[in-house]
Design a protein around this motif. Structure first.
Motif, PDB file in Angstrom:
ATOM      1  N   GLN A   1     -12.745   6.513  38.795  1.00 50.38           N
ATOM      2  CA  GLN A   1     -12.787   6.229  37.284  1.00 50.38           C
ATOM      3  C   GLN A   1     -11.518   6.752  36.611  1.00 50.38           C
ATOM      4  N   PRO A   2     -11.123   5.724  35.782  1.00 52.33           N
ATOM      5  CA  PRO A   2     -10.001   6.357  34.900  1.00 52.33           C
ATOM      6  C   PRO A   2     -10.395   7.581  34.151  1.00 52.33           C
ATOM      7  N   THR A   3      -9.278   8.369  33.974  1.00 55.70           N
ATOM      8  CA  THR A   3      -9.799   9.589  33.442  1.00 55.70           C
ATOM      9  C   THR A   3      -8.792   9.600  31.896  1.00 55.70           C
ATOM     10  N   SER A   4      -9.405   9.923  30.551  1.00 51.72           N
ATOM     11  CA  SER A   4      -8.488  10.031  29.425  1.00 51.72           C
ATOM     12  C   SER A   4      -7.798  11.361  29.471  1.00 51.72           C
ATOM     13  N   ASN A   5      -6.612  11.032  29.050  1.00 49.05           N
ATOM     14  CA  ASN A   5      -5.761  12.159  29.047  1.00 49.05           C
ATOM     15  C   ASN A   5      -6.162  13.096  27.830  1.00 49.05           C
TER      16      ASN A   5
ATOM     17  N   TYR B   1     -17.787   6.093  28.411  1.00 51.06           N
ATOM     18  CA  TYR B   1     -17.549   5.743  29.555  1.00 51.06           C
ATOM     19  C   TYR B   1     -16.398   4.742  29.425  1.00 51.06           C
ATOM     20  N   ALA B   2     -16.414   3.992  28.577  1.00 54.52           N
ATOM     21  CA  ALA B   2     -15.579   2.726  28.569  1.00 54.52           C
ATOM     22  C   ALA B   2     -14.049   3.274  28.293  1.00 54.52           C
ATOM     23  N   ALA B   3     -14.175   4.319  27.512  1.00 56.00           N
ATOM     24  CA  ALA B   3     -12.831   5.118  27.212  1.00 56.00           C
ATOM     25  C   ALA B   3     -12.128   5.656  28.269  1.00 56.00           C
ATOM     26  N   GLY B   4     -12.839   5.853  29.620  1.00 56.26           N
ATOM     27  CA  GLY B   4     -12.461   6.508  30.832  1.00 56.26           C
ATOM     28  C   GLY B   4     -12.914   7.958  30.961  1.00 56.26           C
ATOM     29  N   TYR B   5     -13.835   8.432  30.328  1.00 53.31           N
ATOM     30  CA  TYR B   5     -14.468   9.580  30.586  1.00 53.31           C
ATOM     31  C   TYR B   5     -15.297   9.536  31.737  1.00 53.31           C
ATOM     32  N   SER B   6     -15.381  10.317  32.719  1.00 55.36           N
ATOM     33  CA  SER B   6     -16.277  10.308  33.755  1.00 55.36           C
ATOM     34  C   SER B   6     -17.913  10.888  33.158  1.00 55.36           C
TER      35      SER B   6
END
Length: 305
Positions: free
Chosen positions: A290-294, A72-77
């Motif tokens: 929420q920021p999303t990881s590429n 979650y902290a890495a940006g995954y929803s």
């Protein structure tokens, strides 16, 4: 003279309010407890919070709470976390626990599968690269102390250490120390983030409820772990503004990985109910996405439920 006193007083008040603001730079923090496979419920709670516009900005976690918290902290929803579970087949016990017996082993299974998945989706493998600050909690067997880690490299190793259930997984060696599950000493590590956020929400998976009858070794082990978790979580509970207790079907346990969807929906349902009972939480809602990881889009395609 009075003007100088007034100006000095106003300056002191401004400095004091500024120091408070700096001391609590985040609006909402969330702490995720341990729980083995039952920790999949954390994903459901996070989904419920996000649907109400509540996006925790700082995270801490123990054991499975640390695993979910790191992603979650890495940006995954939450939805993307479910995709990862399905794509990596993390609902299969043999994808998480691989038995490796040997004379000098400190557990039945190592943490290679978990570390590989963490490195795949968080390739920098560094706390400081995460979009949101994250604290993992582990028990240092070499010092007898609980440790919270939030900076530096070897993220996957520290998260694996936080989830190393004694007797099941090997102790994880980091530098010269050996670590096991953070839940041994603190199953609800709200301590490192509470001073940094205006409100702190803790999510507790399966609070202690004794079995009516203890019939076998499995019942004893589960009760021992729940009693231990209840007692070492009191401090975290006491300092939390909100505690979401997620009671899971007693027929499921910490190894019920195949039931991840049911466990997720249990967390989601309880999360929605909790927000409905505490509408004051909505004042912390934001339209922020929420920021999303590429990394996810480059790794997963055509995943269906």
């Amino acid at each position: 003279m009075k003007r100088r006193v007034f100006i000095s007083s106003m300056l002191a008040l401004w400095l004091f309010s500024t120091s408070l603001s700096n001391a609590q730079p985040y609006q909402v923090g969330i702490c995720l407890s341990g729980g083995g496979a039952l920790g999949f419920a954390h994903i459901g709670v996070l989904e419920a919070l996000q649907e109400s516009g509540i996006y925790p900005q700082i995270i801490s976690g123990t054991s499975m709470g640390a695993v979910v918290g790191a992603f979650y902290a890495a940006g995954y929803s939450p939805h993307e976390l479910l995709e990862i579970i399905q794509h990596e087949k993390l609902y299969k016990t043999d994808k998480i626990i691989r038995f490796r017996l040997g004379k000098n082993k400190t557990g039945f299974s190592d943490h290679v599968p978990l570390c590989n998945v963490l490195k795949k989706y968080i390739p920098d493998d560094n706390y400081d690269s995460l979009p949101k600050p994250f604290y993992s909690c582990a028990t240092n067997l070499s010092t007898g102390d609980v440790e919270y880690t939030s900076h530096g490299g070897d993220l996957s190793k520290h998260v694996a250490a936080s989830a190393s259930i004694p007797g099941i997984f090997e102790a994880v060696k980091i530098d010269s120390c050996y670590y096991v599950d953070g839940g041994v000493l603190n199953n609800l590590p709200a301590q490192p983030i509470r001073p940094l956020c205006k409100i702190e929400i803790s999510v507790v998976i399966s609070p202690f409820t004794p079995y009516p009858k203890i019939k076998n070794l499995s019942d004893v082990l589960h009760d021992v772990l729940k009693v231990m978790a209840r007692n070492n979580s009191r401090s975290g509970r006491d300092m939390s503004d909100y505690v979401i207790n997620v009671n899971i079907d007693p027929r499921l346990d910490m190894f019920s990985f195949k039931n991840y969807k049911d466990i997720y929906f249990a967390g989601y349902k309880i999360g929605k109910e909790f927000i409905a009972k505490h509408p004051e939480l909505l004042k912390y809602a934001t339209p922020k996405i929420q920021p999303t990881s590429n990394v996810l889009t480059d790794t997963i395609s055509d995943v269906h439920y």
